[in-house]
Design an enzyme around this catalytic site. Structure first.
Site, PDB file in Angstrom:
ATOM      1  N   SER A 126      13.669   0.301   4.456  1.00 29.04           N
ATOM      2  CA  SER A 126      13.973   1.303   3.418  1.00 29.04           C
ATOM      3  C   SER A 126      15.234   2.027   3.860  1.00 29.04           C
ATOM      4  O   SER A 126      15.589   1.989   5.045  1.00 29.04           O
ATOM      5  CB  SER A 126      12.804   2.292   3.343  1.00 29.04           C
ATOM      6  N   TYR A 139       6.220   7.335   7.302  1.00 26.28           N
ATOM      7  CA  TYR A 139       7.027   6.309   6.620  1.00 26.28           C
ATOM      8  C   TYR A 139       8.394   6.173   7.298  1.00 26.28           C
ATOM      9  O   TYR A 139       8.827   5.070   7.636  1.00 26.28           O
ATOM     10  CB  TYR A 139       7.181   6.707   5.150  1.00 26.28           C
TER      11      TYR A 139
HETATM   12  P1  NAP Z   1       3.728  -2.131  -3.863  1.00 23.81           P
HETATM   13  O1  NAP Z   1       4.066  -2.480  -5.275  1.00 23.81           O
HETATM   14  O2  NAP Z   1       2.692  -1.097  -3.621  1.00 23.81           O
HETATM   15  O3  NAP Z   1       3.334  -3.476  -3.098  1.00 23.81           O
HETATM   16  C1  NAP Z   1       2.909  -3.469  -1.772  1.00 23.81           C
HETATM   17  C2  NAP Z   1       1.809  -4.502  -1.597  1.00 23.81           C
HETATM   18  O4  NAP Z   1       1.393  -4.503  -0.210  1.00 23.81           O
HETATM   19  C3  NAP Z   1       0.573  -4.167  -2.452  1.00 23.81           C
HETATM   20  O5  NAP Z   1       0.069  -5.334  -3.079  1.00 23.81           O
HETATM   21  C4  NAP Z   1      -0.399  -3.634  -1.385  1.00 23.81           C
HETATM   22  O6  NAP Z   1      -1.749  -3.728  -1.765  1.00 23.81           O
HETATM   23  C5  NAP Z   1      -0.045  -4.544  -0.213  1.00 23.81           C
HETATM   24  N1  NAP Z   1      -0.622  -4.091   1.056  1.00 23.81           N
HETATM   25  C6  NAP Z   1      -0.971  -2.824   1.400  1.00 23.81           C
HETATM   26  N2  NAP Z   1      -1.524  -2.815   2.616  1.00 23.81           N
HETATM   27  C7  NAP Z   1      -1.531  -4.098   3.062  1.00 23.81           C
HETATM   28  C8  NAP Z   1      -1.990  -4.719   4.251  1.00 23.81           C
HETATM   29  N3  NAP Z   1      -2.590  -4.023   5.230  1.00 23.81           N
HETATM   30  N4  NAP Z   1      -1.829  -6.057   4.393  1.00 23.81           N
HETATM   31  C9  NAP Z   1      -1.254  -6.791   3.397  1.00 23.81           C
HETATM   32  N5  NAP Z   1      -0.806  -6.253   2.238  1.00 23.81           N
HETATM   33  C10 NAP Z   1      -0.947  -4.916   2.076  1.00 23.81           C
HETATM   34  O7  NAP Z   1       5.036  -1.646  -3.067  1.00 23.81           O
HETATM   35  P2  NAP Z   1       6.600  -1.956  -3.290  1.00 23.81           P
HETATM   36  O8  NAP Z   1       7.198  -0.789  -3.943  1.00 23.81           O
HETATM   37  O9  NAP Z   1       6.809  -3.310  -3.853  1.00 23.81           O
HETATM   38  O10 NAP Z   1       7.095  -1.896  -1.767  1.00 23.81           O
HETATM   39  C11 NAP Z   1       7.271  -3.065  -0.977  1.00 23.81           C
HETATM   40  C12 NAP Z   1       8.034  -2.671   0.280  1.00 23.81           C
HETATM   41  O11 NAP Z   1       9.311  -2.130  -0.077  1.00 23.81           O
HETATM   42  C13 NAP Z   1       7.329  -1.598   1.124  1.00 23.81           C
HETATM   43  O12 NAP Z   1       7.454  -1.887   2.491  1.00 23.81           O
HETATM   44  C14 NAP Z   1       8.100  -0.344   0.776  1.00 23.81           C
HETATM   45  O13 NAP Z   1       8.053   0.608   1.803  1.00 23.81           O
HETATM   46  C15 NAP Z   1       9.499  -0.906   0.584  1.00 23.81           C
HETATM   47  N6  NAP Z   1      10.351  -0.026  -0.231  1.00 23.81           N
HETATM   48  C16 NAP Z   1       9.997   0.276  -1.519  1.00 23.81           C
HETATM   49  C17 NAP Z   1      10.822   1.108  -2.252  1.00 23.81           C
HETATM   50  C18 NAP Z   1      10.497   1.483  -3.679  1.00 23.81           C
HETATM   51  O14 NAP Z   1      11.163   2.367  -4.238  1.00 23.81           O
HETATM   52  N7  NAP Z   1       9.520   0.844  -4.297  1.00 23.81           N
HETATM   53  C19 NAP Z   1      11.984   1.639  -1.687  1.00 23.81           C
HETATM   54  C20 NAP Z   1      12.299   1.309  -0.380  1.00 23.81           C
HETATM   55  C21 NAP Z   1      11.471   0.465   0.347  1.00 23.81           C
HETATM   56  P3  NAP Z   1      -2.427  -2.388  -2.431  1.00 23.81           P
HETATM   57  O15 NAP Z   1      -1.615  -2.077  -3.662  1.00 23.81           O
HETATM   58  O16 NAP Z   1      -3.826  -2.797  -2.718  1.00 23.81           O
HETATM   59  O17 NAP Z   1      -2.308  -1.294  -1.397  1.00 23.81           O
END
Ligand code: NAP
Length: 245
Positions: A126, A139
């Protein structure tokens, strides 16, 4: 031979976009997630915080899809609280999923990458791997840690043609981002629109949310042979967040 990729957290948001984009480019991409994908993509259940579950998921992946030489460490979640009120349980959960999970999945797949004398590890950290914001202690710590771990792995694996790079997005339109929008609105007593313009996009010079497809495209670039001398880098997709004061 068709390459096999593991994408952690590939059942939702950024991970799902990466799985679909890699599949469209001819790679067998498999989601490792704690919950099944909302769309019909290859899936192996895996909690990345458990070494036994990761090893089991690896064996299932080899058996059903082939030996993975590409790993996208993507899964993550957010929890916000001031440091002096931050529950230890939440601190441990975030560090386990984002930092220890990246370590465990990498540790498990690296021997196969060495065997093939080729591999790619891409971490979705991030912009909070480079800068800080209030209420995001666990985080920010985990995401900074991922960049450090990536540099160590990049050095250790260079002689095996394995590159390790990290993508640092600003805000991307996903369920995780939407949950933060709601939480920030509560904490700051603002509307969600105000949070988007006055808080989330305030530090960025380009006032747009990044799309999941943009993250998938950058992932594909790091996998490509065009990127075979790029390693240990942390590349921001953040509208210039952190560039100036
Ligand atoms: P998301 O839509 O919530 O997807 C994350 C997935 O990871 C969900 O399916 C979640 O399941 C799963 N997960 C949670 N705990 C887990 C575990 N212990 N083992 C395996 N899978 C697990 O999130 P996203 O926004 O796509 O984010 C993906 C990555 O990008 C993250 O690392 C986040 O920090 C990073 N990121 C996101 C943003 C943003 O603005 N979205 C910005 C910067 C960085 P559940 O939903 O059931 O928990």
């Amino acid at each position: 031979m068709q390459k096999v990729a593991v994408v952690t957290g590939g059942s939702s948001g950024i991970g799902l976009a990466i799985v679909k984009s890699l599949a469209a480019s001819g790679i067998r991409a498999v989601s490792w997630d704690i919950r099944p994908p909302s769309e019909d993509v290859p899936f192996v259940e895996c909690d990345v915080t458990s070494e036994d579950r990761v090893k089991f998921a690896f064996e299932e992946t080899v058996k059903n899809f082939g030996e993975p030489t590409i790993l996208v460490n993507n899964c993550g979640l957010q929890f916000m609280s001031p440091v002096d009120e931050f529950p230890l349980e939440k601190w441990n959960q975030l560090i386990s999923i984002m930092l220890t999970g990246t370590f465990l999945c990498s540790k498990t797949l690296i021997p196969t990458m060495k065997k093939h004398n080729w591999g790619r590890i891409i971490n979705i950290s991030s912009i909070h791997g480079k800068v800080a914001s209030p209420f995001k202690a666990a985080y920010v710590s985990a995401k900074h840690g991922v960049i450090g771990l990536a540099k160590v792995m990049a050095i250790e694996l260079a002689e095996h043609n394995v590159t390790v790079n990290t993508i640092c997005p600003g805000f991307v339109d996903t369920p995780l981002m939407r949950a933060q929008l709601t939480k920030q609105a509560e904490l700051n007593k603002m509307t969600e629109d105000q949070v988007a313009t006055e808080i989330m996009l305030k530090p960025a010079y380009i006032k747009k949310f990044t799309s999941t497809d943009q993250i998938a495209d950058m992932t594909k670039f790091f996998i490509s042979e065009s990127a075979n001398t790029i390693t240990g880098e942390a590349f921001s997709l953040s509208g210039g967040w952190g560039m100036g004061q």
